[in-house]
Design a protein around this motif. Structure first.
Motif, PDB file in Angstrom:
ATOM      1  N   UNK A  97      19.108  69.503  24.764  1.00 19.03           N
ATOM      2  CA  UNK A  97      17.563  69.556  25.252  1.00 19.03           C
ATOM      3  C   UNK A  97      17.313  70.989  24.999  1.00 19.03           C
ATOM      4  N   UNK A  98      17.274  71.442  23.570  1.00 17.79           N
ATOM      5  CA  UNK A  98      16.597  72.594  23.033  1.00 17.79           C
ATOM      6  C   UNK A  98      15.229  72.581  23.292  1.00 17.79           C
ATOM      7  N   UNK A  99      14.473  71.316  23.244  1.00 17.18           N
ATOM      8  CA  UNK A  99      13.206  71.071  23.301  1.00 17.18           C
ATOM      9  C   UNK A  99      13.000  70.023  24.446  1.00 17.18           C
ATOM     10  N   UNK A 100      11.801  70.255  25.240  1.00 17.71           N
ATOM     11  CA  UNK A 100      11.542  69.203  26.356  1.00 17.71           C
ATOM     12  C   UNK A 100      11.425  67.963  25.628  1.00 17.71           C
ATOM     13  N   UNK A 101      11.916  66.901  26.001  1.00 16.76           N
ATOM     14  CA  UNK A 101      11.844  65.475  25.613  1.00 16.76           C
ATOM     15  C   UNK A 101      10.374  64.892  25.796  1.00 16.76           C
ATOM     16  N   UNK A 102       9.761  64.298  24.724  1.00 15.97           N
ATOM     17  CA  UNK A 102       8.472  63.710  24.896  1.00 15.97           C
ATOM     18  C   UNK A 102       8.631  62.335  24.727  1.00 15.97           C
ATOM     19  N   UNK A 103       8.432  61.507  25.836  1.00 19.66           N
ATOM     20  CA  UNK A 103       8.235  60.158  25.976  1.00 19.66           C
ATOM     21  C   UNK A 103       7.043  59.629  26.496  1.00 19.66           C
ATOM     22  N   UNK A 197      12.381  46.933  25.461  1.00 12.92           N
ATOM     23  CA  UNK A 197      11.970  48.422  25.771  1.00 12.92           C
ATOM     24  C   UNK A 197      12.410  48.775  27.040  1.00 12.92           C
ATOM     25  N   UNK A 198      13.005  47.895  27.765  1.00 10.56           N
ATOM     26  CA  UNK A 198      13.542  48.377  29.268  1.00 10.56           C
ATOM     27  C   UNK A 198      14.599  49.461  29.305  1.00 10.56           C
ATOM     28  N   UNK A 199      15.561  49.205  28.476  1.00 13.17           N
ATOM     29  CA  UNK A 199      16.684  50.206  28.297  1.00 13.17           C
ATOM     30  C   UNK A 199      16.188  51.371  27.894  1.00 13.17           C
ATOM     31  N   UNK A 200      15.219  51.339  26.728  1.00 12.08           N
ATOM     32  CA  UNK A 200      14.809  52.486  26.110  1.00 12.08           C
ATOM     33  C   UNK A 200      13.957  53.594  27.145  1.00 12.08           C
ATOM     34  N   UNK A 201      13.301  52.844  28.031  1.00  7.30           N
ATOM     35  CA  UNK A 201      12.581  53.514  29.187  1.00  7.30           C
ATOM     36  C   UNK A 201      13.492  54.083  30.091  1.00  7.30           C
ATOM     37  N   UNK A 202      14.425  53.378  30.602  1.00  4.79           N
ATOM     38  CA  UNK A 202      15.381  53.844  31.558  1.00  4.79           C
ATOM     39  C   UNK A 202      16.040  55.025  31.188  1.00  4.79           C
ATOM     40  N   UNK A 203      16.626  55.271  29.720  1.00  2.02           N
ATOM     41  CA  UNK A 203      17.445  56.208  29.089  1.00  2.02           C
ATOM     42  C   UNK A 203      16.415  57.406  29.079  1.00  2.02           C
ATOM     43  N   UNK A 204      15.166  57.260  28.597  1.00  3.70           N
ATOM     44  CA  UNK A 204      14.201  58.059  28.419  1.00  3.70           C
ATOM     45  C   UNK A 204      13.702  58.971  29.984  1.00  3.70           C
ATOM     46  N   UNK A 205      13.647  58.127  30.789  1.00  2.00           N
ATOM     47  CA  UNK A 205      13.469  58.617  32.255  1.00  2.00           C
ATOM     48  C   UNK A 205      14.641  59.410  32.596  1.00  2.00           C
ATOM     49  N   UNK A 206      15.924  58.952  32.364  1.00  2.64           N
ATOM     50  CA  UNK A 206      17.145  59.642  32.865  1.00  2.64           C
ATOM     51  C   UNK A 206      17.023  61.164  32.015  1.00  2.64           C
ATOM     52  N   UNK A 207      16.754  61.041  30.840  1.00  2.00           N
ATOM     53  CA  UNK A 207      16.731  62.239  30.023  1.00  2.00           C
ATOM     54  C   UNK A 207      15.627  63.341  30.452  1.00  2.00           C
TER      55      UNK A 207
END
Length: 253
Positions: A97-103, A197-207
């Motif tokens: 997490x050297x850069x803030x994730x952008x989703x 896209x459900x799994x992608x959104x869940x992991x992105x929210x967790x990150x």
């Protein structure tokens, strides 16, 4: 130390640099779950005599087999010398997490956290999560309420984010943090919501949540043959770490 049976067939059986606990494997009462303390890269095993004492305790408590949690490869090799064999191989992945994730998460589909008050024993939310988990994983890798509670308590802080469809939960992710490391402990999506896209959104929210807690890294593991999950994690920046993890099992009869 002597085994302490805190409830029938469950308890602390050893305490040293690493503690060991037995409890019934989820949905498989004949199999003991051997839970070892320590992080994914720091588990210290005792000597062979003590390991054999663990097996004796499990047999005395009425178990026919013992299965471990995911262990580092070196630890798994040591257990192999006392009759344990590998039953599941896992790929370990990490993202920095050297850069803030952008989703770009759509507001109406952004996974929401479940509040702690909704996660009491036997609650409707717990039942819904376990139903999703049972639909997403095959035996013997499904959770029960005790295993879900263990996962929530395994880290210093944790959250469950859920996705909803038609007013019901169709997926969840359980994420925890300890020190500056995040752990994606469970991701489950109902088969009817896969490839949406459900799994992608869940992991992105967790990150997003992990990064906001000040973590520098998040790790996750999944079966080496679970190519959809591996593809998902890698698309979100995860990279494989070597060696991976191994679940071991020993028959007692």
């Amino acid at each position: 130390m002597s085994a302490v049976e805190q409830s029938p067939r469950e308890g602390l059986i050893w305490s040293g640099g690493t503690s060991a606990r037995l409890r019934p494997w989820p949905r498989d009462p004949g199999c003991a779950h051997l839970i070892l303390s320590g992080s994914y890269d720091a588990v210290d095993l005792p000597d062979t005599d003590t390991l054999n004492d663990w097996k004796h305790t499990a047999r005395t408590w009425g178990y026919q087999s013992v299965r471990t949690s995911a262990l580092p490869a070196k630890v798994a090799e040591s257990l192999g010398e006392t009759g344990f064999v590998p039953v599941q191989h896992l790929t370990l992945l990490s993202v920095a997490h050297d850069q803030p994730p952008r989703f770009d998460l759509p507001r109406d589909a952004t996974p929401r956290p479940l509040r702690r008050w909704a996660l009491g024993p036997g609650s409707p939310a717990i039942s819904a999560l376990l139903d999703i988990d049972a639909s997403a994983f095959e035996a013997p890798w499904q959770l029960d309420e005790a295993a879900l509670t263990d996962a929530l308590r395994a880290t210093s802080a944790s959250r469950i984010f859920v996705s909803r469809r038609n007013r019901g939960i169709d997926g969840f992710v359980l994420v925890g943090i300890t020190a500056r490391t995040g752990f994606l402990q469970r991701l489950a999506v109902h088969p009817g919501s896969r490839r949406s896209g459900t799994a992608t959104r869940l992991v992105a929210r967790a990150l997003e949540w992990v990064q906001k807690q000040g973590c520098s890294t998040t790790v996750v593991n999944t079966e080496t043959t679970n190519h959809p999950a591996l593809g998902l994690y890698r698309s979100l920046g995860f990279r494989s770490l070597d060696p991976g993890l191994v679940v071991m099992e020993c028959r007692l009869t």
